[in-house]
Design a protein around this motif. Structure first.
Motif, PDB file in Angstrom:
ATOM      1  N   ARG A  69       0.817  -1.216   0.000  1.00  0.00           N
ATOM      2  CA  ARG A  69       0.000   0.000   0.000  1.00  0.00           C
ATOM      3  C   ARG A  69       0.852   1.268   0.000  1.00  0.00           C
ATOM      4  O   ARG A  69       0.317   2.365  -0.014  1.00  0.00           O
ATOM      5  CB  ARG A  69      -0.919  -0.011   1.219  1.00  0.00           C
ATOM      6  N   GLY A  70       2.168   1.115   0.046  1.00  0.00           N
ATOM      7  CA  GLY A  70       3.050   2.275   0.028  1.00  0.00           C
ATOM      8  C   GLY A  70       3.160   2.979   1.365  1.00  0.00           C
ATOM      9  O   GLY A  70       3.703   4.081   1.458  1.00  0.00           O
ATOM     10  N   LEU A  71       2.705   2.342   2.434  1.00  0.00           N
ATOM     11  CA  LEU A  71       2.701   2.985   3.744  1.00  0.00           C
ATOM     12  C   LEU A  71       4.092   3.125   4.344  1.00  0.00           C
ATOM     13  O   LEU A  71       4.326   4.003   5.168  1.00  0.00           O
ATOM     14  CB  LEU A  71       1.773   2.236   4.700  1.00  0.00           C
ATOM     15  N   THR A  72       5.025   2.275   3.956  1.00  0.00           N
ATOM     16  CA  THR A  72       6.377   2.353   4.510  1.00  0.00           C
ATOM     17  C   THR A  72       7.106   3.604   4.030  1.00  0.00           C
ATOM     18  O   THR A  72       8.123   3.978   4.602  1.00  0.00           O
ATOM     19  CB  THR A  72       7.197   1.097   4.161  1.00  0.00           C
ATOM     20  N   GLU A  73       6.581   4.242   3.007  1.00  0.00           N
ATOM     21  CA  GLU A  73       7.173   5.477   2.485  1.00  0.00           C
ATOM     22  C   GLU A  73       6.226   6.668   2.646  1.00  0.00           C
ATOM     23  O   GLU A  73       6.555   7.783   2.234  1.00  0.00           O
ATOM     24  CB  GLU A  73       7.512   5.311   0.995  1.00  0.00           C
ATOM     25  N   ALA A  74       5.067   6.457   3.223  1.00  0.00           N
ATOM     26  CA  ALA A  74       4.036   7.489   3.322  1.00  0.00           C
ATOM     27  C   ALA A  74       4.316   8.465   4.469  1.00  0.00           C
ATOM     28  O   ALA A  74       5.091   8.174   5.386  1.00  0.00           O
ATOM     29  CB  ALA A  74       2.666   6.842   3.521  1.00  0.00           C
ATOM     30  N   GLY A  75       3.661   9.596   4.424  1.00  0.00           N
ATOM     31  CA  GLY A  75       3.770  10.600   5.471  1.00  0.00           C
ATOM     32  C   GLY A  75       2.977  10.223   6.711  1.00  0.00           C
ATOM     33  O   GLY A  75       2.159   9.288   6.699  1.00  0.00           O
ATOM     34  N   ASP A  76       3.223  10.967   7.792  1.00  0.00           N
ATOM     35  CA  ASP A  76       2.606  10.673   9.087  1.00  0.00           C
ATOM     36  C   ASP A  76       1.086  10.588   9.024  1.00  0.00           C
ATOM     37  O   ASP A  76       0.492   9.655   9.563  1.00  0.00           O
ATOM     38  CB  ASP A  76       3.008  11.731  10.120  1.00  0.00           C
ATOM     39  N   GLU A  77       0.439  11.567   8.412  1.00  0.00           N
ATOM     40  CA  GLU A  77      -1.026  11.587   8.376  1.00  0.00           C
ATOM     41  C   GLU A  77      -1.585  10.376   7.643  1.00  0.00           C
ATOM     42  O   GLU A  77      -2.567   9.775   8.096  1.00  0.00           O
ATOM     43  CB  GLU A  77      -1.534  12.879   7.738  1.00  0.00           C
ATOM     44  N   THR A  78      -0.967   9.998   6.550  1.00  0.00           N
ATOM     45  CA  THR A  78      -1.428   8.833   5.781  1.00  0.00           C
ATOM     46  C   THR A  78      -1.279   7.560   6.607  1.00  0.00           C
ATOM     47  O   THR A  78      -2.187   6.714   6.628  1.00  0.00           O
ATOM     48  CB  THR A  78      -0.635   8.719   4.465  1.00  0.00           C
ATOM     49  N   VAL A  79      -0.163   7.416   7.288  1.00  0.00           N
ATOM     50  CA  VAL A  79       0.076   6.230   8.112  1.00  0.00           C
ATOM     51  C   VAL A  79      -0.917   6.173   9.269  1.00  0.00           C
ATOM     52  O   VAL A  79      -1.520   5.122   9.535  1.00  0.00           O
ATOM     53  CB  VAL A  79       1.534   6.191   8.628  1.00  0.00           C
ATOM     54  N   ILE A  80      -1.115   7.294   9.948  1.00  0.00           N
ATOM     55  CA  ILE A  80      -2.070   7.346  11.069  1.00  0.00           C
ATOM     56  C   ILE A  80      -3.475   6.985  10.587  1.00  0.00           C
ATOM     57  O   ILE A  80      -4.184   6.205  11.243  1.00  0.00           O
ATOM     58  CB  ILE A  80      -2.058   8.745  11.726  1.00  0.00           C
ATOM     59  N   GLU A  81      -3.897   7.548   9.476  1.00  0.00           N
ATOM     60  CA  GLU A  81      -5.230   7.252   8.937  1.00  0.00           C
ATOM     61  C   GLU A  81      -5.369   5.765   8.622  1.00  0.00           C
ATOM     62  O   GLU A  81      -6.400   5.156   8.919  1.00  0.00           O
ATOM     63  CB  GLU A  81      -5.509   8.087   7.682  1.00  0.00           C
ATOM     64  N   ALA A  82      -4.343   5.181   8.026  1.00  0.00           N
ATOM     65  CA  ALA A  82      -4.378   3.750   7.693  1.00  0.00           C
ATOM     66  C   ALA A  82      -4.454   2.900   8.960  1.00  0.00           C
ATOM     67  O   ALA A  82      -5.225   1.933   9.021  1.00  0.00           O
ATOM     68  CB  ALA A  82      -3.159   3.371   6.863  1.00  0.00           C
ATOM     69  N   MET A  83      -3.680   3.245   9.974  1.00  0.00           N
ATOM     70  CA  MET A  83      -3.701   2.495  11.231  1.00  0.00           C
ATOM     71  C   MET A  83      -5.059   2.597  11.915  1.00  0.00           C
ATOM     72  O   MET A  83      -5.565   1.611  12.459  1.00  0.00           O
ATOM     73  CB  MET A  83      -2.618   3.016  12.179  1.00  0.00           C
ATOM     74  N   ALA A  84      -5.635   3.790  11.923  1.00  0.00           N
ATOM     75  CA  ALA A  84      -6.935   3.984  12.566  1.00  0.00           C
ATOM     76  C   ALA A  84      -8.017   3.179  11.846  1.00  0.00           C
ATOM     77  O   ALA A  84      -8.911   2.625  12.491  1.00  0.00           O
ATOM     78  CB  ALA A  84      -7.291   5.476  12.592  1.00  0.00           C
ATOM     79  N   ALA A  85      -7.913   3.086  10.528  1.00  0.00           N
ATOM     80  CA  ALA A  85      -8.895   2.344   9.743  1.00  0.00           C
ATOM     81  C   ALA A  85      -8.664   0.838   9.807  1.00  0.00           C
ATOM     82  O   ALA A  85      -9.608   0.048   9.694  1.00  0.00           O
ATOM     83  CB  ALA A  85      -8.861   2.818   8.291  1.00  0.00           C
ATOM     84  N   ASP A  86      -7.413   0.426   9.988  1.00  0.00           N
ATOM     85  CA  ASP A  86      -7.044  -0.989   9.963  1.00  0.00           C
ATOM     86  C   ASP A  86      -6.025  -1.250  11.071  1.00  0.00           C
ATOM     87  O   ASP A  86      -4.818  -1.228  10.839  1.00  0.00           O
ATOM     88  CB  ASP A  86      -6.445  -1.336   8.588  1.00  0.00           C
ATOM     89  N   PRO A  87      -6.494  -1.490  12.307  1.00  0.00           N
ATOM     90  CA  PRO A  87      -5.579  -1.577  13.457  1.00  0.00           C
ATOM     91  C   PRO A  87      -4.553  -2.708  13.398  1.00  0.00           C
ATOM     92  O   PRO A  87      -3.578  -2.674  14.138  1.00  0.00           O
ATOM     93  CB  PRO A  87      -6.512  -1.726  14.655  1.00  0.00           C
ATOM     94  N   LYS A  88      -4.727  -3.667  12.493  1.00  0.00           N
ATOM     95  CA  LYS A  88      -3.682  -4.701  12.380  1.00  0.00           C
ATOM     96  C   LYS A  88      -2.376  -4.110  11.870  1.00  0.00           C
ATOM     97  O   LYS A  88      -1.322  -4.732  11.968  1.00  0.00           O
ATOM     98  CB  LYS A  88      -4.135  -5.869  11.516  1.00  0.00           C
ATOM     99  N   LEU A  89      -2.413  -2.863  11.380  1.00  0.00           N
ATOM    100  CA  LEU A  89      -1.200  -2.180  10.934  1.00  0.00           C
ATOM    101  C   LEU A  89      -0.397  -1.577  12.087  1.00  0.00           C
ATOM    102  O   LEU A  89       0.712  -1.095  11.890  1.00  0.00           O
ATOM    103  CB  LEU A  89      -1.562  -1.063   9.938  1.00  0.00           C
TER     104      LEU A  89
END
Length: 114
Positions: A69-89
């Motif tokens: 999903r490109g999260l390892t290179e994403a900015g803080d807000e994108t990573v936080i949003e992904a984690m909040a939506a999918d806590p297994k991250l």
């Protein structure tokens, strides 16, 4: 002292951190099974800020699609949003006390905030 552990009972590191907390009689413990009760994006941002680490360092890549999903290179807000939506991250365990927050990998890191 109050301590909150963002816990996954199927994780050995999380169980080890929980065991350390339970072994102390001076801790008022709150256990949050974050896969059942995910933290809000605001809480996640606060946890990583208080831990002094960018959210990307708290991103679980093993057993997830974070890299795809490109999260390892994403900015803080994108990573936080992904984690909040999918806590297994969310990498675990996160432990919060009055002395700070630590991602307790290895579990001995918990001693820094006790």
């Amino acid at each position: 002292m109050k301590a909150t552990i963002w816990h996954n009972p199927s994780c050995s590191k999380s169980r080890a951190a929980l065991e350390t907390l339970r072994a102390r009689d001076d801790i008022e413990l709150e256990i949050v099974q974050y896969l059942k009760h995910p933290p809000s994006r605001e809480k996640l941002a606060q946890l990583y800020r208080d831990a002094g680490m960018p959210p990307r360092e708290g991103l679980r890549t093993q057993g997830t699609d974070a890299q795809e999903r490109g999260l390892t290179e994403a900015g803080d807000e994108t990573v936080i949003e992904a984690m909040a939506a999918d806590p297994k991250l969310i990498e675990r365990p996160l432990v919060e006390t009055d002395k700070g927050v630590r991602l307790c990998r290895p579990p001995e890191r918990i001693e820094e905030i006790l």
